[in-house]
Structures are given as structure tokens and as C-alpha cells.
Design an enzyme around this catalytic site. Structure first.
Site, mmCIF file in Angstrom:
data_model
loop_
_atom_site.group_PDB
_atom_site.id
_atom_site.type_symbol
_atom_site.label_atom_id
_atom_site.label_comp_id
_atom_site.label_asym_id
_atom_site.label_seq_id
_atom_site.Cartn_x
_atom_site.Cartn_y
_atom_site.Cartn_z
ATOM 1 N N SER A 64 16.556 -42.463 -11.417
ATOM 2 C CA SER A 64 15.383 -41.586 -11.388
ATOM 3 C C SER A 64 15.540 -40.362 -12.285
ATOM 4 O O SER A 64 14.683 -39.482 -12.264
ATOM 5 C CB SER A 64 15.107 -41.123 -9.950
ATOM 6 O OG SER A 64 16.209 -40.384 -9.441
ATOM 7 N N CYS A 112 -2.756 -3.356 7.073
ATOM 8 C CA CYS A 112 -2.438 -3.542 8.489
ATOM 9 C C CYS A 112 -2.732 -2.262 9.264
ATOM 10 O O CYS A 112 -2.659 -1.156 8.740
ATOM 11 C CB CYS A 112 -0.983 -3.960 8.672
ATOM 12 S SG CYS A 112 0.224 -2.694 8.200
ATOM 13 N N SER A 145 5.944 -40.728 6.265
ATOM 14 C CA SER A 145 5.843 -40.326 7.676
ATOM 15 C C SER A 145 5.005 -39.066 7.829
ATOM 16 O O SER A 145 4.183 -38.949 8.748
ATOM 17 C CB SER A 145 7.238 -40.106 8.260
ATOM 18 O OG SER A 145 7.989 -41.300 8.257
ATOM 19 N N ARG A 178 17.459 -23.126 -9.327
ATOM 20 C CA ARG A 178 18.224 -22.917 -10.546
ATOM 21 C C ARG A 178 17.240 -22.662 -11.689
ATOM 22 O O ARG A 178 16.107 -22.247 -11.462
ATOM 23 C CB ARG A 178 19.078 -24.160 -10.847
ATOM 24 C CG ARG A 178 20.017 -24.540 -9.702
ATOM 25 C CD ARG A 178 20.915 -25.708 -10.060
ATOM 26 N NE ARG A 178 20.200 -26.925 -10.379
ATOM 27 C CZ ARG A 178 19.686 -27.755 -9.471
ATOM 28 N NH1 ARG A 178 19.803 -27.483 -8.178
ATOM 29 N NH2 ARG A 178 19.050 -28.862 -9.835
ATOM 30 N N GLU A 180 0.821 -1.204 0.000
ATOM 31 C CA GLU A 180 0.000 0.000 0.000
ATOM 32 C C GLU A 180 0.858 1.258 0.000
ATOM 33 O O GLU A 180 0.573 2.230 -0.718
ATOM 34 C CB GLU A 180 -0.934 0.006 1.223
ATOM 35 C CG GLU A 180 -1.898 -1.161 1.275
ATOM 36 C CD GLU A 180 -1.371 -2.356 2.059
ATOM 37 O OE1 GLU A 180 -2.167 -3.026 2.720
ATOM 38 O OE2 GLU A 180 -0.133 -2.613 2.008
ATOM 39 N N ASP A 217 20.554 -39.685 -4.768
ATOM 40 C CA ASP A 217 20.639 -38.744 -5.890
ATOM 41 C C ASP A 217 21.687 -37.655 -5.715
ATOM 42 O O ASP A 217 21.957 -36.912 -6.665
ATOM 43 C CB ASP A 217 19.279 -38.055 -6.091
ATOM 44 C CG ASP A 217 18.161 -39.042 -6.369
ATOM 45 O OD1 ASP A 217 18.464 -40.130 -6.891
ATOM 46 O OD2 ASP A 217 17.000 -38.730 -6.063
ATOM 47 N N GLU A 250 10.631 -32.588 -0.760
ATOM 48 C CA GLU A 250 10.912 -33.240 -2.035
ATOM 49 C C GLU A 250 11.283 -34.713 -1.885
ATOM 50 O O GLU A 250 11.987 -35.266 -2.722
ATOM 51 C CB GLU A 250 12.014 -32.461 -2.764
ATOM 52 C CG GLU A 250 11.603 -31.030 -3.089
ATOM 53 C CD GLU A 250 12.272 -30.508 -4.341
ATOM 54 O OE1 GLU A 250 12.772 -31.303 -5.139
ATOM 55 O OE2 GLU A 250 12.286 -29.283 -4.505
ATOM 56 N N ARG A 276 10.492 -23.923 -5.542
ATOM 57 C CA ARG A 276 11.580 -23.821 -4.568
ATOM 58 C C ARG A 276 11.858 -22.363 -4.206
ATOM 59 O O ARG A 276 12.055 -22.019 -3.039
ATOM 60 C CB ARG A 276 12.857 -24.454 -5.141
ATOM 61 C CG ARG A 276 12.837 -25.952 -5.240
ATOM 62 C CD ARG A 276 14.148 -26.474 -5.810
ATOM 63 N NE ARG A 276 14.213 -27.933 -5.819
ATOM 64 C CZ ARG A 276 15.272 -28.614 -6.195
ATOM 65 N NH1 ARG A 276 16.359 -27.982 -6.619
ATOM 66 N NH2 ARG A 276 15.254 -29.935 -6.165
#
Length: 367
Positions: free
Chosen positions: A167, A74, A304, A206, A51, A199, A296, A183
């Protein structure tokens, strides 16, 4: 015509994503006689809100004008003065706000202050889009815990790797660029140690992500490693930005010293059923003012999180390929459910085509 200005304000708000946490990303447009005379979006913490940026651009011509803003202004003194005070001083005639601020110390009070000063207010234009933009802020400001997004890429038959562990790559290049923007907008990128071991993931932004195609910051990288198995040669220690490793209390001092020598910040956490207590971990992150976490993988960590009911949103990329194999890995492991009626359901789902992949996103339905 008003919706044109609402959409412009929403586009401005999206420019602030990835730059302003723990504050909300907000956009504002000021219009007078059908002409935009000021616009702005939230600046990094401690700097001007949307604002004020728009009012500064409009200057004296703001008197009698109309503001379109993606969230209620606010009305409290934080690191910057109240936006309501600036709006009243500028002499605006109307303020159209997409939604009220979910912050309990503001919610509705900013609107009331404007109305008490004789400024007409309108609520609800662009509300759904605005809620999505500030979804992480909304959860954090009301619960003290971060918003958790589970992201994975899988084949059409639900595999994230072959039986040999290969993968790269299941998702196509365009999908991977999209993930880098995800990300960029997150406070934390989180992965389990098994993913790092398999991996050697970098967990960085990036591919030209970020405002103007440049990554202005790297989110905090978080590796969940209950038993201290991550090697000091892991690429996450050689990337720009910070790497946090959540470890259990039994990890020996020698291993800790080696990781700290590589620049890792170690966070000792209690264990639950032999693994890092993830509920406590997110409480700690919340106290650090982390509002959003992009998880990820791998399958054990995601399993979990789903078992514990900690996931807020799912973004899945489905590639048009068949991997097969009973030993090939799947995106979500864990305990799972015993009956289909107990399955975790998503709502407010969206489906989009990105490159050759299909992206499905949705929010975990509260039970």
C-alpha cells in the site's frame, strides 16, 4: 471591510486547532477607527481565551472599539473567568460574533449579557467557517461523544492495497503532508489491529505539521485489538506520546503484561458480535474529554463504524492510478447495505486537488 476582520479572526482560530481541546478554537480581533489594536486566539486549557488575549493586547485603547470573534464569548466561570465580564469592563462598543456557543450553559446567554450592558452585538458573519472550525467541540459539548472522521486513501478503482497487501504509497507526498495536519488537529488517531499488522503504522504527527511547522504534541494513539494480536515490537510503542490499546476481556494476563511493559495503556472493553463494542468505546473516550477521533482504517474497522452509524465526516484521497484485482483490499468492508437506496450519503461535500490526488470531504447525512 468588516469581513476582512472576520476572516482575520477565523485565521487566528485555526491557529488554535490541535492545542486547546476540549475547549473550542476561537479567534478574536479588536478594531478601532479602522485599525486593528488587538488580536488573539484560544490558549491551552486553563489559559486565556481569545477575547482576553485580544483585550490584553489592546489595553486602554479598547474602550469604544469593536470586537470580531468567531464564537459567542463565554459568560460562566470555568478554569478562567467569563470573557463577557472582561469585554464589559474594557468598555467595548460592539461585538460581532460568528455564531452562538453550542454549549447549553452559554448558548445565547453571553450575547444577552453583553446587550444588557449596553454593548451592541451582531451575529452570523463567518458562521459557516466557524462551525467547521469547532465541529468537534460542538458535537462533544452537546452529546458527550467525540466527533469521528473517517480518512482513507484509495486508487481510482477503489483499492487501498494490492492483492499482495502493498500500500506504499497510494497517495502522493503532498496529500500525506495534509494528513499529518489532520492528525495534528485530532485528539486521537485510531486504527484497527489489522492495519498495524500489515503496515506497522506509527500513527504519529510528522512532516512539519502543526503551528509554525512543528508538532508541539502527539495525539493519543488508539489501536482496536479485540483479541490482543498486536506484537510488542510494533512501532507505535516506540514513538513519542501515548498508545492506548482497546482489548477484549478474554486477552490473557501474560499478553497484557507484555504490552504494558512496552508502555501501552490497556483499556478492556466489552465485545459486540465478537469485536470491541465501538459505541461503548466512544462513550469512554467522551468521558475522558476526547472531542475528536481521526480513524485511519483499515477496512474492517471503517466498515463497522459505518454499519453502526458512528461516522460524522469522511475525507477520502483518490489517487490517479488503477490497482485492479478482485482480492485487492477496499477502504470500507463491514456488512454494508443491501440496496443502493440504503447507501450512506454525504452532504456539504468539497472537492480539492492536492498534488496529483483529488480530495473529497463531506459530512454523513443523518437518516
Amino acid at each position: 471591510m468588516p469581513m476582512e476582520y472576520v476572516e482575520q479572526a477565523l485565521s487566528l482560530a485555526r491557529l488554535a486547532l490541535g492545542q486547546v481541546s476540549p475547549n473550542p478554537a476561537v479567534g478574536a480581533v479588536i478594531v478601532k477607527n479602522g485599525v486593528v489594536i488587538g488580536q488573539g486566539y484560544t490558549q491551552p486549557p486553563g489559559s486565556a481565551h481569545a477575547e482576553v488575549m485580544a483585550l490584553e493586547q489592546a489595553g486602554e485603547t479598547a474602550r469604544g472599539a469593536t470586537m470580531y470573534v468567531t464564537m459567542e464569548p463565554c459568560c460562566h466561570q470555568g478554569r478562567t473567568p467569563p470573557c463577557t465580564r472582561a469585554i464589559i469592563t474594557a468598555g467595548l462598543a460592539e461585538v460581532h460574533m460568528a455564531m452562538l456557543d453550542p454549549n447549553p450553559i452559554v448558548s445565547g446567554k453571553g450575547r444577552a449579557e453583553l446587550e444588557n450592558a449596553g454593548i451592541k452585538t451582531f451575529l452570523g458573519e463567518g458562521a459557516e467557517a466557524s462551525r467547521e472550525i469547532i465541529e468537534a467541540y460542538a458535537k462533544f459539548i452537546t452529546t458527550g461523544r467525540p466527533f469521528i472522521t473517517a480518512k482513507f486513501a484509495m486508487s481510482l478503482d477503489g483499492k487501498i492495497a494490492t492483492r499482495t497487501g502493498d500500500s506504499k504509497w497510494i497517495s502522493d507526498e503532498e496529500s500525506r503532508r495534509y494528513v499529518h495536519n489532520m492528525r495534528y488537529q485530532a485528539d486521537v488517531i485510531m486504527a484497527g489491529v489489522n492495519t498495524l499488522l500489515a503496515d506497522d503504522s506509527r500513527l504519529t504527527v510528522r512532516s512539519g505539521a502543526g503551528r509554525g511547522g512543528t508538532a508541539h504534541r502527539q495525539p493519543l494513539r488508539l489501536v482496536v485489538d479485540s483479541h490482543g494480536r498486536i506484537p510488542p515490537s510494533a512501532r507505535v510503542f516506540n514513538e513519542p506520546g501515548r498508545t492506548l490499546v482497546a482489548i477484549g476481556p478474554a486477552v490473557e494476563k501474560r499478553k497484557r503484561a507484555v504490552l504494558e511493559a512496552e508502555g501501552a495503556e490497556l483499556l478492556e472493553m466489552p465485545l459486540a458480535d465478537g469485536e470491541i463494542d465501538l459505541t461503548r468505546l466512544f462513550e469512554v473516550l467522551g468521558r475522558r474529554q476526547v472531542t475528536s477521533v481521526l480513524v485511519e482504517g483499515g477496512g474492517i474497522l471503517l466498515g463497522s463504524l459505518f454499519d453502526l452509524g458512528l461516522v460524522d465526516k469522511v475525507v477520502a484521497f483518490i489517487a490517479p492510478m488503477i490497482i485492479g484485482g478482485k482480492d485487492a483490499r477496499t477502504p470500507v468492508a463491514g456488512l454494508g447495505v443491501g440496496a443502493i437506496t440504503e447507501a450512506i450519503k454525504l452532504e456539504r461535500c468539497r472537492v480539492a486537488t492536492i498534488g496529483e490526488d483529488v480530495m473529497l470531504s463531506g459530512y454523513v447525512r443523518q437518516r
